[in-house]
Design a protein around this motif. Sequence first.
Motif, PDB file in Angstrom:
ATOM      1  N   LEU A 364       0.921  -1.300   0.096  1.00  0.00           N
ATOM      2  CA  LEU A 364      -0.034   0.046  -0.098  1.00  0.00           C
ATOM      3  C   LEU A 364       0.969   1.136   0.092  1.00  0.00           C
ATOM      4  O   LEU A 364       0.607   2.128  -0.895  1.00  0.00           O
ATOM      5  N   GLN A 365       1.804   1.305   0.907  1.00  0.00           N
ATOM      6  CA  GLN A 365       2.835   2.437   0.890  1.00  0.00           C
ATOM      7  C   GLN A 365       3.696   2.396  -0.447  1.00  0.00           C
ATOM      8  O   GLN A 365       3.616   3.899  -1.019  1.00  0.00           O
ATOM      9  N   ARG A 366       3.955   1.439  -1.095  1.00  0.00           N
ATOM     10  CA  ARG A 366       4.871   1.746  -2.464  1.00  0.00           C
ATOM     11  C   ARG A 366       3.806   2.027  -3.297  1.00  0.00           C
ATOM     12  O   ARG A 366       4.359   2.947  -4.255  1.00  0.00           O
ATOM     13  N   LEU A 367       2.801   1.263  -3.441  1.00  0.00           N
ATOM     14  CA  LEU A 367       1.923   1.700  -4.833  1.00  0.00           C
ATOM     15  C   LEU A 367       0.857   2.586  -4.821  1.00  0.00           C
ATOM     16  O   LEU A 367       0.652   3.331  -5.622  1.00  0.00           O
ATOM     17  N   ILE A 368       0.482   3.155  -3.608  1.00  0.00           N
ATOM     18  CA  ILE A 368      -0.579   4.047  -3.246  1.00  0.00           C
ATOM     19  C   ILE A 368       0.215   5.308  -2.746  1.00  0.00           C
ATOM     20  O   ILE A 368       0.057   6.486  -3.391  1.00  0.00           O
ATOM     21  N   GLY A 369       0.717   4.875  -1.538  1.00  0.00           N
ATOM     22  CA  GLY A 369       1.417   6.523  -0.936  1.00  0.00           C
ATOM     23  C   GLY A 369       1.188   6.505   0.441  1.00  0.00           C
ATOM     24  O   GLY A 369       1.003   5.116   0.763  1.00  0.00           O
ATOM     25  N   PRO A 370       1.300   7.432   1.335  1.00  0.00           N
ATOM     26  CA  PRO A 370       1.239   7.525   2.797  1.00  0.00           C
ATOM     27  C   PRO A 370       0.206   6.534   3.259  1.00  0.00           C
ATOM     28  O   PRO A 370      -1.046   6.976   2.882  1.00  0.00           O
ATOM     29  N   THR A 371       0.333   5.580   4.074  1.00  0.00           N
ATOM     30  CA  THR A 371      -0.545   4.828   4.588  1.00  0.00           C
ATOM     31  C   THR A 371      -0.616   4.863   6.295  1.00  0.00           C
ATOM     32  O   THR A 371       0.391   4.605   6.641  1.00  0.00           O
ATOM     33  N   ARG A 372      -1.583   5.044   6.705  1.00  0.00           N
ATOM     34  CA  ARG A 372      -2.022   4.972   8.107  1.00  0.00           C
ATOM     35  C   ARG A 372      -2.797   3.724   8.611  1.00  0.00           C
ATOM     36  O   ARG A 372      -3.718   3.521   7.753  1.00  0.00           O
ATOM     37  N   GLU A 373      -2.452   3.291   9.669  1.00  0.00           N
ATOM     38  CA  GLU A 373      -3.450   2.254  10.289  1.00  0.00           C
ATOM     39  C   GLU A 373      -4.591   3.047  10.993  1.00  0.00           C
ATOM     40  O   GLU A 373      -4.363   3.758  11.849  1.00  0.00           O
ATOM     41  N   VAL A 374      -5.846   2.847  10.659  1.00  0.00           N
ATOM     42  CA  VAL A 374      -7.009   3.281  11.019  1.00  0.00           C
ATOM     43  C   VAL A 374      -7.593   2.559  12.233  1.00  0.00           C
ATOM     44  O   VAL A 374      -8.055   3.005  13.221  1.00  0.00           O
ATOM     45  N   GLY A 375      -7.516   1.213  12.527  1.00  0.00           N
ATOM     46  CA  GLY A 375      -7.945   0.259  13.209  1.00  0.00           C
ATOM     47  C   GLY A 375      -7.474  -1.178  13.148  1.00  0.00           C
ATOM     48  O   GLY A 375      -6.851  -1.412  12.075  1.00  0.00           O
ATOM     49  N   ARG A 376      -7.588  -1.823  14.308  1.00  0.00           N
ATOM     50  CA  ARG A 376      -6.815  -3.268  14.234  1.00  0.00           C
ATOM     51  C   ARG A 376      -7.636  -3.961  15.338  1.00  0.00           C
ATOM     52  O   ARG A 376      -7.969  -3.214  16.341  1.00  0.00           O
ATOM     53  N   ASN A 377      -8.270  -4.967  15.124  1.00  0.00           N
ATOM     54  CA  ASN A 377      -8.745  -6.019  16.111  1.00  0.00           C
ATOM     55  C   ASN A 377      -7.962  -7.210  15.924  1.00  0.00           C
ATOM     56  O   ASN A 377      -7.070  -7.387  15.408  1.00  0.00           O
ATOM     57  N   PRO A 378      -8.353  -8.332  16.810  1.00  0.00           N
ATOM     58  CA  PRO A 378      -7.546  -9.769  16.859  1.00  0.00           C
ATOM     59  C   PRO A 378      -7.174 -10.231  15.439  1.00  0.00           C
ATOM     60  O   PRO A 378      -6.211 -11.024  15.215  1.00  0.00           O
ATOM     61  N   LYS A 379      -8.039  -9.884  14.372  1.00  0.00           N
ATOM     62  CA  LYS A 379      -7.985 -10.547  13.245  1.00  0.00           C
ATOM     63  C   LYS A 379      -7.739  -9.708  11.968  1.00  0.00           C
ATOM     64  O   LYS A 379      -6.991  -9.913  11.005  1.00  0.00           O
ATOM     65  N   PHE A 380      -8.343  -8.417  12.107  1.00  0.00           N
ATOM     66  CA  PHE A 380      -8.202  -7.756  10.691  1.00  0.00           C
ATOM     67  C   PHE A 380      -7.687  -6.136  11.154  1.00  0.00           C
ATOM     68  O   PHE A 380      -7.593  -5.751  12.373  1.00  0.00           O
ATOM     69  N   THR A 381      -6.985  -5.744   9.970  1.00  0.00           N
ATOM     70  CA  THR A 381      -6.459  -4.226  10.220  1.00  0.00           C
ATOM     71  C   THR A 381      -6.988  -3.480   9.131  1.00  0.00           C
ATOM     72  O   THR A 381      -7.230  -3.836   7.885  1.00  0.00           O
ATOM     73  N   VAL A 382      -7.434  -2.263   9.573  1.00  0.00           N
ATOM     74  CA  VAL A 382      -7.990  -1.297   8.523  1.00  0.00           C
ATOM     75  C   VAL A 382      -6.802  -0.141   8.278  1.00  0.00           C
ATOM     76  O   VAL A 382      -6.312   0.293   9.434  1.00  0.00           O
ATOM     77  N   THR A 383      -6.558   0.157   6.961  1.00  0.00           N
ATOM     78  CA  THR A 383      -5.683   1.048   6.626  1.00  0.00           C
ATOM     79  C   THR A 383      -6.510   2.299   5.785  1.00  0.00           C
ATOM     80  O   THR A 383      -7.368   1.806   4.878  1.00  0.00           O
ATOM     81  N   ALA A 384      -5.775   3.509   5.635  1.00  0.00           N
ATOM     82  CA  ALA A 384      -6.293   4.337   5.035  1.00  0.00           C
ATOM     83  C   ALA A 384      -4.856   5.017   4.065  1.00  0.00           C
ATOM     84  O   ALA A 384      -4.061   5.172   4.770  1.00  0.00           O
ATOM     85  N   SER A 385      -4.951   4.717   2.773  1.00  0.00           N
ATOM     86  CA  SER A 385      -3.808   5.204   1.916  1.00  0.00           C
ATOM     87  C   SER A 385      -4.250   6.390   1.067  1.00  0.00           C
ATOM     88  O   SER A 385      -5.175   6.503   0.619  1.00  0.00           O
ATOM     89  N   ILE A 386      -3.217   7.443   0.959  1.00  0.00           N
ATOM     90  CA  ILE A 386      -3.451   8.469   0.191  1.00  0.00           C
ATOM     91  C   ILE A 386      -2.811   8.406  -1.093  1.00  0.00           C
ATOM     92  O   ILE A 386      -1.434   8.380  -1.075  1.00  0.00           O
ATOM     93  N   ARG A 387      -3.438   8.466  -2.150  1.00  0.00           N
ATOM     94  CA  ARG A 387      -2.671   8.467  -3.567  1.00  0.00           C
ATOM     95  C   ARG A 387      -1.795   9.567  -3.694  1.00  0.00           C
ATOM     96  O   ARG A 387      -2.062  10.866  -3.711  1.00  0.00           O
ATOM     97  N   LYS A 388      -0.600   9.194  -3.958  1.00  0.00           N
ATOM     98  CA  LYS A 388       0.405  10.283  -4.070  1.00  0.00           C
ATOM     99  C   LYS A 388       0.410  10.876  -5.517  1.00  0.00           C
ATOM    100  O   LYS A 388      -0.029   9.956  -6.418  1.00  0.00           O
ATOM    101  N   SER A 389       0.798  12.128  -5.940  1.00  0.00           N
ATOM    102  CA  SER A 389       0.951  12.451  -7.354  1.00  0.00           C
ATOM    103  C   SER A 389       1.726  11.801  -8.094  1.00  0.00           C
ATOM    104  O   SER A 389       2.745  11.271  -7.750  1.00  0.00           O
ATOM    105  N   ALA A 390       1.626  11.783  -9.411  1.00  0.00           N
ATOM    106  CA  ALA A 390       2.415  11.275 -10.093  1.00  0.00           C
ATOM    107  C   ALA A 390       3.925  11.401 -10.425  1.00  0.00           C
ATOM    108  O   ALA A 390       4.849  10.641 -10.555  1.00  0.00           O
ATOM    109  N   GLU A 391       4.230  12.722  -9.837  1.00  0.00           N
ATOM    110  CA  GLU A 391       5.690  13.209  -9.955  1.00  0.00           C
ATOM    111  C   GLU A 391       6.367  12.899  -8.787  1.00  0.00           C
ATOM    112  O   GLU A 391       7.708  12.945  -8.449  1.00  0.00           O
ATOM    113  N   VAL A 392       5.641  12.431  -7.731  1.00  0.00           N
ATOM    114  CA  VAL A 392       6.196  11.956  -6.508  1.00  0.00           C
ATOM    115  C   VAL A 392       7.002  10.925  -6.518  1.00  0.00           C
ATOM    116  O   VAL A 392       6.466   9.982  -7.074  1.00  0.00           O
TER     117      VAL A 392
END
Length: 392
Positions: A364-392
């Motif tokens: 997610l970090q490599r392909l989309i951009g900055p990624t933060r963990e929004v939530g986690r429980n014993p089984k799952f993780t939820v992340t939000a990734s922000i699309r970086k601009s093409a020139e970044v």
Amino acid sequence: MADNTLESLFSRLGRFPDVEAANLQAWDATDKLLLDTAVDLSAAGFLRPGSQLAIVGDRYGALTLGALALGAASPGGGVTGPVRVHQDLITGERALRHNAGKLGVDGGFEQLPLGAGLLAGATVVLLQLPKSLAELEEIADAIARHAAPDVVLLAGGRVKHMSLGMNAVLERHFSEVQPQHARQKSRILLARSPRPADGAPPFPITDVNTELGLTVCARGAVFAGTGLDIGTRFLLEFLPRMPPARHAIDLGCGTGILAAMYARSHPGSRVTATDQSAAAVDSARATAEANGLGAQITVLQDDAMGLLPAGDADLILLNPPFHVGAAVHAGAGVKLIEAAARVLAPGGELWTVFNSHLHYQPALQRLIGPTREVGRNPKFTVTASIRKSAEV
């Protein structure tokens, strides 16, 4: 002779456009056992010459192209008309056409939805057994309802994935169900003498999810049926924190619960629900319409948003699969993340829920951009990734 023909054909098959890897192949021992069994039954006189053949669940074309290569398993003159085939996944449909092109096969088969067009008058049906009993129920009902009265169904699967529940489902729709001897860890269930199909078909089904206040519609092949799978439930906990979007996409939509819930909470957003599965797309469309959201939600059968233009979405919601067929493989999830990188506009967000052990964050970090963990429980993780601009 049949063994040599099939081995040569199978060795040339690929999975494209589906995920390809060294431990994934385009055919299995069940494909060969189904074709060999059809040939044996035909030679023994159990299948009449001029049979009409239908195939359900051909993953990448091995059954269809194998049947054509063997003269459709009928030494008395082959089948009447083209081989009719139903594949739920659009990747399977495209793989069959791609493999046919590689083998120089021009025609001889027709790809159809599950129903009367596929099965009317069919005297032989070859079926790769599905994973879910609900999907098998819908298929068995359709065969009993539409196929010829003397139809012979050969339903095959890997022994480790088969259950007595499959026999029970088939026995509800056929008077005779006979398990055959296993070979190379695959087995055939032979069914014939279809029972009368009285009343309405068992699918789609509709249920009200009181937890969400949402009417959910589902065909047999859709994961979790009308229920709310636990990954989607966890992602929905963060719906109030998701940004408003001009265009939001529910990628891998299943029954369309995420699309419906987002659309209902953001009435000004245009929402697309997309999935590889014809059953999922049909279910999501019905779910949208049942909740009065048909005008807001567009439903699209597609492979990894290939029909959508680049930079078209401000928000994508994703609950990626962690199986490719029966194999645990992260490739399908990575393929969807790569697709999200193309379709998201710069600054757009990808919200993903996944089994924590899959560790999608680096991708997610490599392909989309900055990624933060929004939530986690014993089984799952939820992340939000922000699309970086093409020139970044």
